[in-house]
Scaffold this motif. Sequence first.
Motif, PDB file in Angstrom:
ATOM      1  N   ASP A  32       0.817  -1.220   0.000  1.00 52.07           N
ATOM      2  CA  ASP A  32       0.000   0.000   0.000  1.00 52.07           C
ATOM      3  C   ASP A  32       0.848   1.266   0.000  1.00 52.07           C
ATOM      4  O   ASP A  32       0.421   2.302  -0.515  1.00 52.07           O
ATOM      5  CB  ASP A  32      -0.903   0.012   1.241  1.00 52.07           C
ATOM      6  N   VAL A  33       2.037   1.166   0.597  1.00 53.14           N
ATOM      7  CA  VAL A  33       2.869   2.354   0.788  1.00 53.14           C
ATOM      8  C   VAL A  33       4.325   1.997   0.486  1.00 53.14           C
ATOM      9  O   VAL A  33       4.797   0.911   0.846  1.00 53.14           O
ATOM     10  CB  VAL A  33       2.774   2.873   2.244  1.00 53.14           C
ATOM     11  N   VAL A  34       5.012   2.913  -0.190  1.00 49.77           N
ATOM     12  CA  VAL A  34       6.466   2.844  -0.354  1.00 49.77           C
ATOM     13  C   VAL A  34       7.054   4.094   0.291  1.00 49.77           C
ATOM     14  O   VAL A  34       6.569   5.203   0.058  1.00 49.77           O
ATOM     15  CB  VAL A  34       6.884   2.768  -1.832  1.00 49.77           C
ATOM     16  N   ILE A  35       8.085   3.894   1.105  1.00 52.54           N
ATOM     17  CA  ILE A  35       8.771   5.008   1.754  1.00 52.54           C
ATOM     18  C   ILE A  35      10.252   4.926   1.402  1.00 52.54           C
ATOM     19  O   ILE A  35      10.848   3.848   1.452  1.00 52.54           O
ATOM     20  CB  ILE A  35       8.608   4.947   3.283  1.00 52.54           C
ATOM     21  N   GLU A  36      10.840   6.053   1.013  1.00 50.40           N
ATOM     22  CA  GLU A  36      12.283   6.081   0.755  1.00 50.40           C
ATOM     23  C   GLU A  36      12.849   7.408   1.213  1.00 50.40           C
ATOM     24  O   GLU A  36      12.180   8.436   1.146  1.00 50.40           O
ATOM     25  CB  GLU A  36      12.576   5.837  -0.729  1.00 50.40           C
ATOM     26  N   ASN A  37      14.077   7.361   1.732  1.00 51.33           N
ATOM     27  CA  ASN A  37      14.749   8.612   2.098  1.00 51.33           C
ATOM     28  C   ASN A  37      16.194   8.630   1.610  1.00 51.33           C
ATOM     29  O   ASN A  37      17.097   9.106   2.288  1.00 51.33           O
ATOM     30  CB  ASN A  37      14.680   8.854   3.616  1.00 51.33           C
ATOM     31  N   SER A  92       4.141   3.268  -9.682  1.00 57.15           N
ATOM     32  CA  SER A  92       2.701   3.472  -9.877  1.00 57.15           C
ATOM     33  C   SER A  92       2.201   2.778 -11.141  1.00 57.15           C
ATOM     34  O   SER A  92       1.010   2.477 -11.257  1.00 57.15           O
ATOM     35  CB  SER A  92       2.373   4.970  -9.928  1.00 57.15           C
ATOM     36  N   GLN A  93       3.087   2.518 -12.095  1.00 59.05           N
ATOM     37  CA  GLN A  93       2.672   1.722 -13.255  1.00 59.05           C
ATOM     38  C   GLN A  93       2.360   0.293 -12.844  1.00 59.05           C
ATOM     39  O   GLN A  93       1.434  -0.337 -13.357  1.00 59.05           O
ATOM     40  CB  GLN A  93       3.768   1.730 -14.322  1.00 59.05           C
ATOM     41  N   ALA A  94       3.137  -0.218 -11.877  1.00 56.64           N
ATOM     42  CA  ALA A  94       2.892  -1.575 -11.373  1.00 56.64           C
ATOM     43  C   ALA A  94       1.717  -1.595 -10.408  1.00 56.64           C
ATOM     44  O   ALA A  94       0.971  -2.582 -10.352  1.00 56.64           O
ATOM     45  CB  ALA A  94       4.148  -2.101 -10.673  1.00 56.64           C
ATOM     46  N   ASN A  95       1.531  -0.512  -9.659  1.00 52.33           N
ATOM     47  CA  ASN A  95       0.456  -0.432  -8.670  1.00 52.33           C
ATOM     48  C   ASN A  95      -0.079   0.994  -8.644  1.00 52.33           C
ATOM     49  O   ASN A  95       0.442   1.848  -7.927  1.00 52.33           O
ATOM     50  CB  ASN A  95       0.984  -0.836  -7.285  1.00 52.33           C
ATOM     51  N   PRO A  96      -1.114   1.284  -9.434  1.00 52.64           N
ATOM     52  CA  PRO A  96      -1.627   2.661  -9.529  1.00 52.64           C
ATOM     53  C   PRO A  96      -2.119   3.228  -8.202  1.00 52.64           C
ATOM     54  O   PRO A  96      -2.198   4.450  -8.044  1.00 52.64           O
ATOM     55  CB  PRO A  96      -2.784   2.533 -10.529  1.00 52.64           C
ATOM     56  N   GLY A  97      -2.454   2.371  -7.248  1.00 53.00           N
ATOM     57  CA  GLY A  97      -2.966   2.860  -5.974  1.00 53.00           C
ATOM     58  C   GLY A  97      -1.904   3.093  -4.922  1.00 53.00           C
ATOM     59  O   GLY A  97      -2.231   3.427  -3.780  1.00 53.00           O
ATOM     60  N   ILE A  98      -0.632   2.967  -5.297  1.00 57.95           N
ATOM     61  CA  ILE A  98       0.434   3.068  -4.298  1.00 57.95           C
ATOM     62  C   ILE A  98       0.538   4.478  -3.729  1.00 57.95           C
ATOM     63  O   ILE A  98       0.370   5.471  -4.443  1.00 57.95           O
ATOM     64  CB  ILE A  98       1.799   2.640  -4.907  1.00 57.95           C
ATOM     65  N   ILE A  99       0.779   4.568  -2.430  1.00 55.27           N
ATOM     66  CA  ILE A  99       1.146   5.831  -1.780  1.00 55.27           C
ATOM     67  C   ILE A  99       2.663   5.804  -1.643  1.00 55.27           C
ATOM     68  O   ILE A  99       3.216   4.941  -0.970  1.00 55.27           O
ATOM     69  CB  ILE A  99       0.495   5.973  -0.395  1.00 55.27           C
ATOM     70  N   TYR A 100       3.327   6.736  -2.284  1.00 50.75           N
ATOM     71  CA  TYR A 100       4.791   6.727  -2.370  1.00 50.75           C
ATOM     72  C   TYR A 100       5.297   8.001  -1.691  1.00 50.75           C
ATOM     73  O   TYR A 100       4.994   9.110  -2.122  1.00 50.75           O
ATOM     74  CB  TYR A 100       5.199   6.708  -3.840  1.00 50.75           C
ATOM     75  N   CYS A 101       6.056   7.837  -0.615  1.00 49.45           N
ATOM     76  CA  CYS A 101       6.533   8.985   0.171  1.00 49.45           C
ATOM     77  C   CYS A 101       8.051   9.063   0.126  1.00 49.45           C
ATOM     78  O   CYS A 101       8.743   8.105   0.480  1.00 49.45           O
ATOM     79  CB  CYS A 101       6.057   8.863   1.617  1.00 49.45           C
ATOM     80  N   SER A 102       8.560  10.215  -0.296  1.00 45.98           N
ATOM     81  CA  SER A 102      10.004  10.477  -0.298  1.00 45.98           C
ATOM     82  C   SER A 102      10.320  11.528   0.754  1.00 45.98           C
ATOM     83  O   SER A 102       9.681  12.582   0.806  1.00 45.98           O
ATOM     84  CB  SER A 102      10.462  10.988  -1.668  1.00 45.98           C
ATOM     85  N   ILE A 103      11.292  11.231   1.599  1.00 48.98           N
ATOM     86  CA  ILE A 103      11.792  12.211   2.571  1.00 48.98           C
ATOM     87  C   ILE A 103      13.206  12.592   2.164  1.00 48.98           C
ATOM     88  O   ILE A 103      14.044  11.724   1.901  1.00 48.98           O
ATOM     89  CB  ILE A 103      11.809  11.631   3.995  1.00 48.98           C
ATOM     90  N   SER A 104      13.463  13.883   2.105  1.00 49.60           N
ATOM     91  CA  SER A 104      14.807  14.350   1.760  1.00 49.60           C
ATOM     92  C   SER A 104      15.089  15.643   2.496  1.00 49.60           C
ATOM     93  O   SER A 104      14.201  16.253   3.094  1.00 49.60           O
ATOM     94  CB  SER A 104      14.933  14.563   0.247  1.00 49.60           C
ATOM     95  N   GLY A 105      16.336  16.082   2.444  1.00 48.49           N
ATOM     96  CA  GLY A 105      16.718  17.280   3.167  1.00 48.49           C
ATOM     97  C   GLY A 105      15.993  18.518   2.702  1.00 48.49           C
ATOM     98  O   GLY A 105      15.457  19.289   3.496  1.00 48.49           O
ATOM     99  N   TYR A 106      15.968  18.733   1.368  1.00 48.42           N
ATOM    100  CA  TYR A 106      15.434  19.982   0.828  1.00 48.42           C
ATOM    101  C   TYR A 106      14.251  19.769  -0.106  1.00 48.42           C
ATOM    102  O   TYR A 106      13.762  20.727  -0.705  1.00 48.42           O
ATOM    103  CB  TYR A 106      16.547  20.731   0.086  1.00 48.42           C
ATOM    104  N   GLY A 107      13.781  18.546  -0.247  1.00 51.06           N
ATOM    105  CA  GLY A 107      12.685  18.271  -1.168  1.00 51.06           C
ATOM    106  C   GLY A 107      13.198  17.785  -2.507  1.00 51.06           C
ATOM    107  O   GLY A 107      14.394  17.870  -2.809  1.00 51.06           O
ATOM    108  N   GLN A 108      12.299  17.271  -3.307  1.00 52.03           N
ATOM    109  CA  GLN A 108      12.647  16.720  -4.617  1.00 52.03           C
ATOM    110  C   GLN A 108      12.780  17.788  -5.691  1.00 52.03           C
ATOM    111  O   GLN A 108      13.277  17.531  -6.788  1.00 52.03           O
ATOM    112  CB  GLN A 108      11.578  15.704  -5.047  1.00 52.03           C
TER     113      GLN A 108
END
Length: 408
Positions: free
Chosen positions: A101-106, A123-139
Motif C-alpha cells: 500500500d505504501v512505499v517510503i524512501e529517504n 505506480s505503473q505496477a500499482n496505480p494505488g500506491i502511496i509513495y513517500c520520499s523524505i529528503s533534506g530539501y525536497g525533490q
Amino acid sequence: MQPLHDIRVLGVTVFLAGPFLCMNLARFGAEVIKIEVPKRGDPVRGNGPFAGPNGIHSTRQTDQDISTRFLKRTQGVKSISLNLKQAEGRDLFLELAKQSDVVIENLAPGSMQRLGLGYDDVSQANPGIIYCSISGYGQTGPYASWRAHDPQIQGMSGIMDMNGNSDGPPTRIGIFISDLVTPMFAAYSILAALRHKEQTGQGQYLDASMMDTIATLMFMEPLEEAIEQGEPMRTGNDSRGGPTGLYHTQDADIIITVASEEQWQRLCRALEAPELKEDERFATNQARNVNLDALRLEIQQRLGKLTREVAVEQFEKHDVPCAPVRSVSEVMADAHFYQRGTLRPMWHTTLPEPIGGVTAGFPVMFSGQPLPDLSGAPTLGMHNHEIYGKLLGLSGEHIQRLQTQGIV
C-alpha cells in the motif's frame, strides 16, 4: 488495537528519518518491510554503541551485538535483503510493490528514479500506491541536489539562528529535530493519502522536505516582528517578553512561565514580594518588558535564597507554571514514563531478555486498548524466506539462487 493491520509498507530507508517513520507505522499494526543492501544493510547497523548479552559497549564483542541506534529505530519492522541495482532485484521490488500500500524512501533525491523505482515506475505496477520520499530539501527547488543530514538542515532552516544565547553563536538543538519531526508530518500525510485512496482509488506521491518542515514550525512564531524591530533571534533560556525563563535556586535550576498579568500577580505572591507589584518599573507588561533585565535580577535574588524543592512548592501553591530542570539521568529513572509506556526496554529478536537502555514508546494513550508492544529489531535479511516465500511464492531453491547471485 491495530488500525493499520491491513496495510503493507515497503521501506527503502536508512539512518533516521525514514526508519523512524516506518517504525511509527508499525506501531499501529502495519506490516513494514525494510529493504536492505545484501551483506551490509542499513549503515546505522555499523554505528556503536552496541548492545548484546553482555550489556552496552562501544565496540562489537559478539555476533549478537547490534547498534543501539538501529535498535531504537527499527522495533517491529521486518528486514529483507535485496540488491536494487540488479535487474532481477528491481523486478522483485516491483512485485512486492504490487502487493503493498505504501512505499517510503529517504535516499538522495533521484536515487530511486535512477534505479527505475521512482514513483512513476512503481505506480505503473500499482496505480494505488502511496509513495513517500523524505529528503533534506525536497525533490524540487534550488537545493534539491544538496546532501544533508540534520545538522545541515538546522543551519539552512534558520532554527540555529534562534537557538542559543543572544551574545553567543548559533546553537544546534541537541536532538535530530528535523529527522524526527519530518516523519511525523509524513506519517499523517500518508494516513490522509490512504483515506483519499479509500474514497477515490487513486494513489499519490508525497514529497516531504526536512528544511520545509522546520521552517513551518519556526514561523508559527512572530519572527518577522523581531527582525523588523532589530531584536536578537537568540534568547537562550529567557523569553522575548516578561520574566519567563531559567532561574537558579540554592541547589538546582528551575524554569518558570509568566505570560499574563494574572500570572505576574501570582508570581509576586509566590515570592512574598508585594514590593515588586508596587514598583513602577514593573507596573505594566510593557514596563516589565522595558525593564526586563532588572526584573529578572530581582526575581533571581529572591529565588537564590530558596532550595529547588521549596521554590517549586511555592510556585505550585500559587499556580505559577514552574518545573525543575532535570538531568537526562533523572528522566530515565522516573517511573512516570514506564507506567505510561513512553519509555520501554530495548529488545533484539535474537535475545530472550530486554537489552540494557531504553527506547521510545508512543506518547499518546488510547482509551479503547493499548497499542501492541513492538517486536525487537530484526537481523539483516531475517524475513527473507517469509516475504519471498510466503508473499511472492518463491521456492527455497529460488531464494537460494538469489542469495548465491548476490540479489538477496
